[in-house]
Structure formats: structure tokens, C-alpha cells
Design a protein around this motif. Structure first.
Motif, PDB file in Angstrom:
ATOM      1  N   LYS A  55      35.418  25.535  41.029  1.00  0.00           N
ATOM      2  CA  LYS A  55      34.390  26.518  41.410  1.00  0.00           C
ATOM      3  C   LYS A  55      33.056  25.870  41.741  1.00  0.00           C
ATOM      4  N   THR A  56      32.763  24.741  41.089  1.00  0.00           N
ATOM      5  CA  THR A  56      31.424  24.149  41.214  1.00  0.00           C
ATOM      6  C   THR A  56      31.423  22.863  42.045  1.00  0.00           C
ATOM      7  N   GLY A  57      32.592  22.518  42.616  1.00  0.00           N
ATOM      8  CA  GLY A  57      32.644  21.321  43.467  1.00  0.00           C
ATOM      9  C   GLY A  57      32.597  20.014  42.699  1.00  0.00           C
ATOM     10  N   THR A  58      33.066  20.056  41.435  1.00  0.00           N
ATOM     11  CA  THR A  58      33.064  18.853  40.593  1.00  0.00           C
ATOM     12  C   THR A  58      34.457  18.218  40.616  1.00  0.00           C
ATOM     13  N   VAL A  59      34.540  16.942  40.894  1.00  0.00           N
ATOM     14  CA  VAL A  59      35.840  16.258  40.948  1.00  0.00           C
ATOM     15  C   VAL A  59      36.065  15.453  39.672  1.00  0.00           C
ATOM     16  N   LEU A  60      37.202  15.694  39.019  1.00  0.00           N
ATOM     17  CA  LEU A  60      37.572  14.907  37.839  1.00  0.00           C
ATOM     18  C   LEU A  60      38.090  13.551  38.307  1.00  0.00           C
ATOM     19  N   VAL A  61      37.389  12.473  37.964  1.00  0.00           N
ATOM     20  CA  VAL A  61      37.744  11.152  38.490  1.00  0.00           C
ATOM     21  C   VAL A  61      38.219  10.170  37.412  1.00  0.00           C
ATOM     22  N   GLY A  62      38.252  10.601  36.157  1.00  0.00           N
ATOM     23  CA  GLY A  62      38.717   9.680  35.131  1.00  0.00           C
ATOM     24  C   GLY A  62      38.468  10.220  33.744  1.00  0.00           C
ATOM     25  N   GLY A  63      38.745   9.381  32.742  1.00  0.00           N
ATOM     26  CA  GLY A  63      38.520   9.783  31.367  1.00  0.00           C
ATOM     27  C   GLY A  63      39.439   9.050  30.417  1.00  0.00           C
ATOM     28  N   ASP A  64      39.626   9.617  29.243  1.00  0.00           N
ATOM     29  CA  ASP A  64      40.443   8.978  28.229  1.00  0.00           C
ATOM     30  C   ASP A  64      41.074  10.037  27.338  1.00  0.00           C
ATOM     31  N   LEU A  65      42.302   9.768  26.906  1.00  0.00           N
ATOM     32  CA  LEU A  65      42.994  10.635  25.950  1.00  0.00           C
ATOM     33  C   LEU A  65      43.267   9.852  24.675  1.00  0.00           C
ATOM     34  N   ALA A  66      42.950  10.449  23.543  1.00  0.00           N
ATOM     35  CA  ALA A  66      43.259   9.810  22.262  1.00  0.00           C
ATOM     36  C   ALA A  66      43.577  10.904  21.255  1.00  0.00           C
ATOM     37  N   LYS A  67      44.171  10.495  20.123  1.00  0.00           N
ATOM     38  CA  LYS A  67      44.366  11.443  19.032  1.00  0.00           C
ATOM     39  C   LYS A  67      43.191  11.327  18.079  1.00  0.00           C
ATOM     40  N   SER A  68      42.741  12.471  17.567  1.00  0.00           N
ATOM     41  CA  SER A  68      41.685  12.469  16.571  1.00  0.00           C
ATOM     42  C   SER A  68      42.308  12.702  15.194  1.00  0.00           C
ATOM     43  N   PRO A  69      41.870  11.961  14.166  1.00  0.00           N
ATOM     44  CA  PRO A  69      42.422  12.164  12.823  1.00  0.00           C
ATOM     45  C   PRO A  69      42.196  13.581  12.299  1.00  0.00           C
ATOM     46  N   HIS A  70      41.122  14.234  12.688  1.00  0.00           N
ATOM     47  CA  HIS A  70      40.834  15.592  12.231  1.00  0.00           C
ATOM     48  C   HIS A  70      40.570  16.498  13.410  1.00  0.00           C
ATOM     49  N   GLU A  71      39.330  16.991  13.505  1.00  0.00           N
ATOM     50  CA  GLU A  71      39.019  17.971  14.544  1.00  0.00           C
ATOM     51  C   GLU A  71      39.004  17.341  15.933  1.00  0.00           C
ATOM     52  N   THR A  72      39.095  18.211  16.941  1.00  0.00           N
ATOM     53  CA  THR A  72      39.080  17.772  18.333  1.00  0.00           C
ATOM     54  C   THR A  72      37.647  17.494  18.798  1.00  0.00           C
ATOM     55  N   HIS A  73      37.471  16.368  19.453  1.00  0.00           N
ATOM     56  CA  HIS A  73      36.177  16.017  20.058  1.00  0.00           C
ATOM     57  C   HIS A  73      36.365  15.891  21.565  1.00  0.00           C
ATOM     58  N   VAL A  74      35.529  16.569  22.310  1.00  0.00           N
ATOM     59  CA  VAL A  74      35.549  16.446  23.759  1.00  0.00           C
ATOM     60  C   VAL A  74      34.214  15.853  24.192  1.00  0.00           C
ATOM     61  N   ASN A  75      34.253  14.883  25.081  1.00  0.00           N
ATOM     62  CA  ASN A  75      33.018  14.403  25.688  1.00  0.00           C
ATOM     63  C   ASN A  75      33.142  14.443  27.191  1.00  0.00           C
ATOM     64  N   VAL A  76      32.192  15.117  27.801  1.00  0.00           N
ATOM     65  CA  VAL A  76      32.159  15.199  29.251  1.00  0.00           C
ATOM     66  C   VAL A  76      31.064  14.268  29.750  1.00  0.00           C
ATOM     67  N   MET A  77      31.395  13.492  30.756  1.00  0.00           N
ATOM     68  CA  MET A  77      30.430  12.619  31.417  1.00  0.00           C
ATOM     69  C   MET A  77      30.337  13.145  32.834  1.00  0.00           C
ATOM     70  N   LEU A  78      29.137  13.578  33.198  1.00  0.00           N
ATOM     71  CA  LEU A  78      28.982  14.259  34.483  1.00  0.00           C
ATOM     72  C   LEU A  78      27.983  13.501  35.349  1.00  0.00           C
TER      73      LEU A  78
END
Lengths: 284, 284
Positions: A117-140
Motif C-alpha cells: 500500500k505504501t510502496g515499501t519494498v522488503l529487501v532483506g532481514g533475519d529470522l531467529a528463534k527467541s527464547p521467550h517473547e517475540t521481538h520484531v525490528n523493522v529497519m526502514l
């Protein structure tokens, strides 16, 4: 977690689903050590990173699509506050083991919907498991014509103070980044920022950066919210901006007061307003 | 957490300590909604994000300076693998409540030390509290002359296969990103990537991207490490690259084998080598 699922196959799924119309800016997207981007002439770049943490910024009950949209929406709001256009994003997802493959995919569906919707292209990132809660970090990464970014350090005495929308919205409401308004304010607003930690705290930050004070006369309150929440609640993602005297405000915005230089600090209905918004280190 | 400490005062401390010689690239650093950067002519940008999670990528016993250097070092290794030069970084730190203000400051001291050494400017980020373990996310922006980035999809049959340094290093050893080697390989290497998840898995990724197979003849093993660890351990942060036949390797690198097209997959001493490196979704 599904035993068959592995990091590379999840990345392949995300890469397939991230396929939005490519511009010539994206030389290389998901799949290598880094993304390669080609900046356009006449532009400056805007960089922002924002975390979304389970139990802090959202509860486990929030649907994954909403978590994904919220994660991207927070950073988009910062690009809007600078008068910029979003371009590329990278997502770092450390997912708690209480979420399964379907959760991850729905998270990306929500995020990619707002990206499209906003013309933003996802160009990369990282997937990992978290020992507890989920953490998301967006780099824009966004862009703005050279010298046209809206900053928070330009408010001057006599400027009119505005906010977009209404304040005190429920925290789990979808974020609607004010990208169009931000672009319209380029060359008009003397300062701008987004309200993410509450009006009182964020206005203090704007005034400190600009070396001015402010007088608030009125606040547009979201239906059902208290004045206290409208002044000090976080997660509004509206724009707070100043216009030189005599300039008319834009549609969907409210003049809430003015910038002063005779006194430091912020006054609301004549009384000092302390910065009591969200501070991650004092409140949690 | 020290009761006097708040987010804004911590940010002010970081801003003061992040003061490295500014280039004309940095229009606006820490303190606004986004950082503003001015890209240089003739360059493409490299974007990378990498997480470092307590209990996954480091133990609570690792000194905070080492955690900070490790967080930045991982992303710097990816910039090196593309033949790039690091430019700007943003840091998202969600810190567990078992760490205090001194831990946070020492984390940044470690990170900023490596930033200074490598010409990386800290231009923004976010501070939050984490309900459990500490999560760090580094967002790194590098640059490379247009068209000169080293990718993992260019290996061809007959190319010689190289690695830098020794493999199987202890996971908590400081990362020494191979930035100088990466720059030297521009225009020479047909493909390049960094080894972060183990030689066997990362070489499989390189071969898949390039549509080739590989034969490994020898592996330079770190003193005291097993062959198993050198082949399948993660966290080496050395460069894996291919050179056309006849090109001499660089100092500090070892020719470990060659790229083949007659067979798919990877062979080590004549036997198939399965990708058994670190997968965040299978192994944890």
C-alpha cells in the motif's frame, strides 16, 4: 515449530511473497549478504529502526497480521514525520516458540500488505528463534528531496502548533501513517515529528530541539478517550507540527496552540504540563 | 535500573559518545524521527540487519563491551562480504532488567570502539526494556562503487574456492570483519559471502545461488578445533569466495577446493557433504 520448516525455506517463502513491483532502485533484494540499492539523484535518505516487542508493544492475543502491520506502521510514521517517502525495509524477526509457522507467515502477510500500500519494498532481514517473547525490528529506508526533510528543531516563536487526527486512540488500533500529510507539509511546516510516546513528552522533545516553549489551548480527543490519555498516552502516530503565523492548516488537522519564546516549557490551559508520556526506562 | 535514568538522558549520553569525525554524508544524526544521509555519487548502498540475542548468540557472562562489538561485527562482516565500506548504523537495544545503566554504557563503548575503527557512524536507533533476555539489532548501511558489489550468485565451473583465516574458532572470539580483503576482491572474485552459519551450510547457499556444485579438498582448521566444527560450526565470520582459474589468492587466504558443474551438491574428500551448519529454526 513444524519440524520440516527451516530458515532457508521460510526465507524462500518470504522472498516469493515479497514480490512487489520492483523499481530500478532495487539492484538486489532478499537472498545475499546485503541488499543492494541504487539511490536516486537529488534525494537524501532517511533511516529509521523501531522495535515491536511482545508484552511491551503488543499482547500475544493480537493477530499476527496486525503485529506485522503495526511493526512496519510505526517506522512508516517516522518517515511521514520527516516528509519522506518510504522505499525499502528489512525485517528482523526473533519469534517465540509459542508461535508456529502459520503465525510467522500471517505476520509477513500483514506486514507486506501495508508495504504494498505504501510502496515499501522488503529487501532483506533475519529470522531467529527467541527464547521467550517475540521481538520484531523493522529497519526502514525512505527518501526526501535534498534539504526538504521536516525536522523537529525548526519551530519558532509565534508559529501555530498543529496535530493531525485525534489523540488518545486505543493502542491496538491499526496505525495509519500520515505519509500524504507529511509530504504536503514539505516547504510549509517549520518543524514536525510524530506522536509515539504521548503529546506531552513528544512536544517537550520538539520544544527542546527547537529551543522554544509552547502553549496548548485545546486537544482533539479520540471518541471515548480521557483528556489524560490524549495528553499523556502513547501510540497515537499522528503528526505534531508547526506552521508560520498566517499559514492555513491542512485538512484533518487541528490547531492546538502556539509556540512561545518568552517562557520555557509547555503550558496547557495556562498551567505547566509535565512530560508524562511513555518512557521505556521509567514506566516499565 | 537506576531510577534517575530515563530514555532521553541515555540517548543524550549515547549521542555525546557517538561523536566520531562527521563526514558531509551525515546531514542529521541521532535525535530526530529519522537520520538524514546524503548518498555519494557513483555508489550503490548496501543494507543489512542482524540480531544478537542473549542466550542464543551470547551468554549473560559475556562482558557488555564484547556484546556491543559482536553485534556490530556481525553486520560489518556482511558488508565486507559484499566488498563494501561501512558508513552508518542504527542500534535497537531491548535490554533485560538484569542489566543496569553501566551495562548499557559499556555495551555502547564496545560497539562505538569498533565503529570508530571501521569508519562507521552511529546515526540513530531505539532503546527499550525487554521482559526477559537482551535483544540487540544492528542496522548497517554500507556503500560500494556502482556495479562492483560481490555477490554469491557468480561462481562458475572451474573457479577456485577460497576461505580467509581459519575455521572453527571459539564462538566468543572477537569478530574481525574482513573489510580490507573484501575491498581487495572487488573486480577479482566471481562470488563472495561470509561464513556465519558454518562452511557446509553457507557453501551450499553459495552453490545454490550460483547453480553450481563444489569439491572441497582441504579446510584450514583453527588451532584446537575439530574438523567437524570447522566444517559445520557457525560464527566464523571469514570470507568464502571464488576466483577464476589462474588468479592468485590474497594473503591470509587458503584455496580449499573448486567449483564444479558436472555434479550438484558439495563433496569433501570425495564424499557428499551435507549442509549441517547453524539453522535458527532447526537447531534451537
Amino acid at each position: 515449530m513444524n519440524g520440516v520448516m527451516n530458515e532457508d525455506s521460510l526465507v524462500a517463502w518470504i522472498k516469493k511473497n515479497a514480490a512487489v513491483p520492483r523499481t530500478r532502485d532495487v539492484v538486489l533484494g532478499i537472498g545475499d549478504d546485503c541488499a543492494i540499492l541504487s539511490p536516486r539523484k537529488g534525494e537524501e535518505l532517511l533511516l529509521k529502526t523501531d522495535p515491536v516487542i511482545e508484552g511491551v508493544h503488543f499482547t500475544s492475543a493480537l493477530p499476527p497480521q496486525a503485529v506485522g502491520a503495526r511493526a512496519l506502521g510505526r517506522s512508516l510514521s517516522d518517515i511521514a514525520a520527516m516528509g519522506g517517502e518510504p522505499r525499502y525495509c528489512l525485517i528482523s524477526l526473533a519469534v517465540g516458540s509459542h508461535h508456529d509457522e502459520a503465525w510467522i507467515k500471517n505476520f509477513f502477510r500483514g506486514l507486506l500488505g501495508l508495504a504494498r500500500k505504501t510502496g515499501t519494498v522488503l529487501v532483506g532481514g533475519d529470522l531467529a528463534k527467541s527464547p521467550h517473547e517475540t521481538h520484531v525490528n523493522v529497519m526502514l529506508c525512505g527518501a526526501v528531496p535534498i534539504g526538504k526533510a521536516l525536522r523537529r528543531d525548526g519551530a519558532r516563536g509565534g508559529d501555530a502548533l498543529y496535530v493531525s487526527g485525534k489523540l488518545g486512540k486505543p493502542w491496538d488500533r491499526p496505525i495509519q501513517p500520515r505519509l500524504e500529510l507529511g509530504r504536503k507539509l514539505r516547504g510549509l511546516a517549520t518543524s514536525c515529528m510524530d506522536i509515539s510516546d504521548g503529546l506531552s513528552l513528544d512536544l517537550h522533545r520538539l520544544c527542546e530541539a527547537s529551543g522554544v516553549g509552547a502553549e496548548i489551548e485545546r486537544v482533539p480527543i479520540y471518541k471515548g478517550a480521557s483528556l489524560e490519555r490524549a495528553l499523556n498516552g502513547g501510540e497515537d502516530y499522528e503528526l505534531l507540527f508547526t506552521l508560520p503565523p498566517g499559514k492555513p492548516g491542512a485538512a484533518g488537522t487541528t490547531r492546538i496552540g502556539r509556540i512561545v519564546t518568552a517562557t520555557a516549557g509547555i503550558y496547557f490551559e495556562g498551567k505547566p504540563l509535565e512530560p508524562r508520556g511513555w518512557d521505556h526506562f521509567e514506566r516499565t
